[in-house]
Design a protein around this motif. Structure first.
Motif, PDB file in Angstrom:
ATOM      1  N   ASP A 159       0.865  -1.190   0.000  1.00  0.00           N
ATOM      2  CA  ASP A 159       0.000   0.000   0.000  1.00  0.00           C
ATOM      3  C   ASP A 159       0.896   1.233   0.000  1.00  0.00           C
ATOM      4  OD1 ASP A 159      -2.153   1.674   0.085  1.00  0.00           O
ATOM      5  OD2 ASP A 159      -2.536   1.436   2.228  1.00  0.00           O
ATOM      6  N   ASN A 160       1.536   1.458  -1.129  1.00  0.00           N
ATOM      7  CA  ASN A 160       2.584   2.463  -1.249  1.00  0.00           C
ATOM      8  C   ASN A 160       2.227   3.439  -2.370  1.00  0.00           C
ATOM      9  OD1 ASN A 160       5.154   3.642  -0.749  1.00  0.00           O
ATOM     10  ND2 ASN A 160       6.059   2.430  -2.394  1.00  0.00           N
ATOM     11  N   GLY A 161       0.975   3.900  -2.338  1.00  0.00           N
ATOM     12  CA  GLY A 161       0.438   4.682  -3.450  1.00  0.00           C
ATOM     13  C   GLY A 161       1.174   5.973  -3.734  1.00  0.00           C
ATOM     14  N   TYR A 162       1.777   6.589  -2.744  1.00  0.00           N
ATOM     15  CA  TYR A 162       2.491   7.851  -2.947  1.00  0.00           C
ATOM     16  C   TYR A 162       4.011   7.668  -2.932  1.00  0.00           C
ATOM     17  CZ  TYR A 162      -2.010  10.110  -2.366  1.00  0.00           C
ATOM     18  OH  TYR A 162      -3.332  10.502  -2.526  1.00  0.00           O
ATOM     19  N   GLY A 163       4.450   6.423  -2.960  1.00  0.00           N
ATOM     20  CA  GLY A 163       5.879   6.154  -3.044  1.00  0.00           C
ATOM     21  C   GLY A 163       6.664   6.467  -1.797  1.00  0.00           C
ATOM     22  N   GLU A 164       5.955   6.606  -0.667  1.00  0.00           N
ATOM     23  CA  GLU A 164       6.665   6.972   0.562  1.00  0.00           C
ATOM     24  C   GLU A 164       7.617   5.878   1.030  1.00  0.00           C
ATOM     25  OE1 GLU A 164       2.548   5.400   1.739  1.00  0.00           O
ATOM     26  OE2 GLU A 164       3.431   6.682   0.187  1.00  0.00           O
ATOM     27  N   PHE A 165       7.302   4.615   0.667  1.00  0.00           N
ATOM     28  CA  PHE A 165       8.177   3.517   1.083  1.00  0.00           C
ATOM     29  C   PHE A 165       9.118   3.060  -0.033  1.00  0.00           C
ATOM     30  CE2 PHE A 165       5.091   3.191   4.522  1.00  0.00           C
ATOM     31  CZ  PHE A 165       5.920   2.933   5.601  1.00  0.00           C
ATOM     32  N   ASP A 166       9.193   3.811  -1.118  1.00  0.00           N
ATOM     33  CA  ASP A 166      10.194   3.513  -2.140  1.00  0.00           C
ATOM     34  C   ASP A 166      11.573   3.586  -1.497  1.00  0.00           C
ATOM     35  OD1 ASP A 166       8.186   3.338  -3.965  1.00  0.00           O
ATOM     36  OD2 ASP A 166       8.694   5.161  -5.072  1.00  0.00           O
ATOM     37  N   GLY A 167      12.390   2.628  -1.771  1.00  0.00           N
ATOM     38  CA  GLY A 167      13.738   2.630  -1.211  1.00  0.00           C
ATOM     39  C   GLY A 167      13.852   2.007   0.160  1.00  0.00           C
ATOM     40  N   ILE A 168      12.767   1.431   0.672  1.00  0.00           N
ATOM     41  CA  ILE A 168      12.823   0.871   2.024  1.00  0.00           C
ATOM     42  C   ILE A 168      13.718  -0.370   2.094  1.00  0.00           C
ATOM     43  CG2 ILE A 168      10.740  -0.545   1.724  1.00  0.00           C
ATOM     44  CD1 ILE A 168      11.997   1.214   4.952  1.00  0.00           C
ATOM     45  N   ILE A 169      13.749  -1.165   1.018  1.00  0.00           N
ATOM     46  CA  ILE A 169      14.563  -2.386   1.064  1.00  0.00           C
ATOM     47  C   ILE A 169      16.055  -2.058   1.129  1.00  0.00           C
ATOM     48  CG2 ILE A 169      15.215  -4.488  -0.194  1.00  0.00           C
ATOM     49  CD1 ILE A 169      12.294  -4.650  -1.152  1.00  0.00           C
ATOM     50  N   PRO A 170      16.577  -1.193   0.232  1.00  0.00           N
ATOM     51  CA  PRO A 170      17.993  -0.830   0.415  1.00  0.00           C
ATOM     52  C   PRO A 170      18.254  -0.119   1.733  1.00  0.00           C
ATOM     53  CG  PRO A 170      16.981   0.435  -1.388  1.00  0.00           C
ATOM     54  CD  PRO A 170      16.039  -0.645  -1.025  1.00  0.00           C
ATOM     55  N   ALA A 171      17.265   0.620   2.228  1.00  0.00           N
ATOM     56  CA  ALA A 171      17.460   1.355   3.492  1.00  0.00           C
ATOM     57  C   ALA A 171      17.644   0.408   4.669  1.00  0.00           C
ATOM     58  CB  ALA A 171      16.279   2.290   3.746  1.00  0.00           C
ATOM     59  N   VAL A 172      16.911  -0.721   4.698  1.00  0.00           N
ATOM     60  CA  VAL A 172      16.984  -1.634   5.857  1.00  0.00           C
ATOM     61  C   VAL A 172      17.661  -2.958   5.510  1.00  0.00           C
ATOM     62  CG1 VAL A 172      14.924  -0.617   6.902  1.00  0.00           C
ATOM     63  CG2 VAL A 172      14.673  -2.616   5.415  1.00  0.00           C
ATOM     64  N   SER A 173      18.343  -3.004   4.367  1.00  0.00           N
ATOM     65  CA  SER A 173      18.944  -4.273   3.934  1.00  0.00           C
ATOM     66  C   SER A 173      19.940  -4.811   4.963  1.00  0.00           C
ATOM     67  CB  SER A 173      19.627  -4.103   2.574  1.00  0.00           C
ATOM     68  OG  SER A 173      20.651  -3.122   2.648  1.00  0.00           O
ATOM     69  N   HIS A 174      20.667  -3.907   5.620  1.00  0.00           N
ATOM     70  CA  HIS A 174      21.627  -4.353   6.633  1.00  0.00           C
ATOM     71  C   HIS A 174      20.905  -5.016   7.802  1.00  0.00           C
ATOM     72  CE1 HIS A 174      24.644  -4.154   9.849  1.00  0.00           C
ATOM     73  NE2 HIS A 174      25.559  -4.017   8.909  1.00  0.00           N
ATOM     74  N   ALA A 175      19.788  -4.441   8.206  1.00  0.00           N
ATOM     75  CA  ALA A 175      19.022  -5.015   9.321  1.00  0.00           C
ATOM     76  C   ALA A 175      18.342  -6.317   8.911  1.00  0.00           C
ATOM     77  CB  ALA A 175      17.979  -4.008   9.805  1.00  0.00           C
TER      78      ALA A 175
END
Length: 483
Positions: A159-175
């Protein structure tokens, strides 16, 4: 006088009590400033107390329903950026997981805020980007179950209609680590194979056939899942998994091939990267695109450079320069030539620009190089080809030329004036009048008009051809330049 200047040093000298009184007076009746001060006070307490106040404020924003004006939008963005700073530097310094959860909640505000304001200027989007950057800063210190985090990321991206979570995977990839990334990939793959539900089709309207709604919902769902799988592949350094998200034909698209080549180059697979770029270039040849695709040529150059194909690289660079008159590519080409060969090549390039069929493209080159003298020569010899409608290019060109090449600048201004009057572009009359004033100013520096009309003759010609353009002549008189 120095002691009266409004600066940090002088304010500190006033003392805490005086500053507190001034601050209380300044925030009186201003709810936004009062909230900011309260948040600053709470941030000085424990992380939990600051977090409680931040949660309260986020809940207030979430419950709000009124329209957010442009001015209020800027105020809200400033407040949210302030909250991000407090979360990152105060709350998370004592409790990383708590800071992460607050940032996550802030990102979830995006749909409600976007629904209440016009973010065409990207103000709110910029806030969400800042929150994502803060999450990326905290992620290496997170201490939570990798698979639970994978589930959290997956649900957010659905549910990412405005792209607010775009980039979340690279952002938390370390975690996430390998365990979390593998779990996330499994969820995405299972979702890709699962049939579309009725709920997923509702967004696509009741006036569309059921079959078409199912098809559109499936495409939308798969697009999100492919993005997830691509980000996972990047995080795991698996270029083949990234490539597998696209068909052989899609890998020839100018929007995809450069990204594929870049990833292959990073993996040390330059031959594979070059093959993709050559297929892309071959597929684009027959499309006769009007727009430039510099990323395609840049990726192609990188492949040839990595493989040491110097001759092919120079040929490709010269071909791009010949086609697009790209100044940056010419610089790169000349830098790779032996001494003295670059002088001859530069003269060949100038000849090509001088005779290029598109004068405006040639002027763009001159602006980018930059070479005002060359631009002036082209204008004087090809002035009849000037398109006065292209004010976005011609206005800065005239500004570049006016000091040392006033006659060329005058011809540029005249082309825009003539176009505006001949085509009744009334919205441009104000600019045309200003350009005419610039012509009058330049006239004092022009000793010889050669075969061109003098300034007086040009103005007389305008008055004879456009005597009833009163809106224009009124603006000319306002300039106070014409007697």
């Amino acid at each position: 006088m120095a002691g009266k200047s409004l600066n940090k040093k002088n304010l500190e000298a006033l003392g805490a009590e005086t500053l507190a009184e001034l601050l209380m007076e300044a925030v009186k009746g201003d709810a936004a400033r009062q909230r900011r001060v309260r948040m600053a006070l709470s941030s000085e307490q424990s992380p939990k107390e600051a977090a409680a106040d931040i949660r309260k404020r986020l809940a207030q924003i979430r419950r709000a329903k009124s329209w957010i004006s442009t001015r209020a939008q800027r105020t809200l963005a400033k407040e949210l950026n302030g909250l991000i700073d407090i979360i990152l530097n105060r709350v998370a310094s004592g409790d990383v997981d708590l800071g992460f959860d607050l940032l996550w909640s802030l990102l979830h505000l995006a749909p409600d805020i976007h629904a209440r304001t016009d973010d065409s200027n990207g103000t709110i989007g910029g806030v969400m980007d800042a929150a994502m950057d803060a999450i990326q800063a905290l992620a290496p210190r997170l201490d939570r179950d990798a698979e639970q985090l994978a589930d959290q990321v997956f649900e957010a991206l659905q549910d990412n209609g405005y792209g607010e979570f775009d980039g979340i995977i690279p952002a938390v990839s370390h975690a996430l680590g390998d365990q979390g990334l593998t779990a996330l990939r499994g969820r995405a793959e299972r979702a890709m194979d699962a049939p579309v539900t009725v709920d997923e089709t509702e967004y696509f309207g009741i006036f569309t056939s059921t079959e078409r709604r199912l098809e559109m919902a499936k495409d939308n769902k798969d697009r999100t899942l492919r993005m997830i799988l691509s980000d996972i592949a990047d995080a795991q350094g698996d270029v083949d998994a990234w490539l597998s998200q696209y068909s052989a034909r899609q890998l020839t698209y100018h929007t995809i091939a450069p990204d594929a080549a870049r990833r292959l180059l990073q993996a040390g697979r330059a031959e594979d990267a070059l093959q993709i770029m050559e297929s892309c270039i071959a597929s684009e040849k027959d499309k006769d695109r009007a727009f430039d695709t510099p990323e395609v040529d840049s990726a192609h150059f990188a492949c040839l450079d990595a493989l040491g194909k110097e001759g092919a690289l120079r040929s490709a660079m010269w071909a791009r320069f010949e086609t697009r008159l790209c100044a940056e590519t010419l610089r790169r080409y000349l830098s790779r030539l032996p001494d003295f060969d670059d002088d001859e090549a530069l003269e060949d390039a100038r000849t090509h620009v001088r005779t290029h069929p598109d004068l405006l493209q040639g002027l763009i080159f001159c602006m980018s190089w930059p070479d005002p003298g060359f631009a002036a020569d082209m204008i004087l010899s090809r002035h009849a080809e000037l398109d006065g409608d292209s004010y976005e290019l011609l206005s800065p060109t005239a500004e570049l030329l006016k000091a040392e090449h006033p006659l060329a600048a005058t011809l540029v201004w005249r082309s825009m004036i003539t176009f505006a009057l001949q085509n009744n572009r009334t919205k441009r009359y104000r600019h045309a009048a200003r350009h005419l004033a610039s012509c009058a100013q330049a006239d004092m520096a022009i000793a010889d008009y050669a075969t061109f009309q003098s300034h007086e003759a040009f103005v007389d010609d305008l008055r004879r051809k456009h005597p009833r353009k009163h809106a224009f002549w009124d603006k000319v008189e306002q300039q106070g330049r014409i007697e």
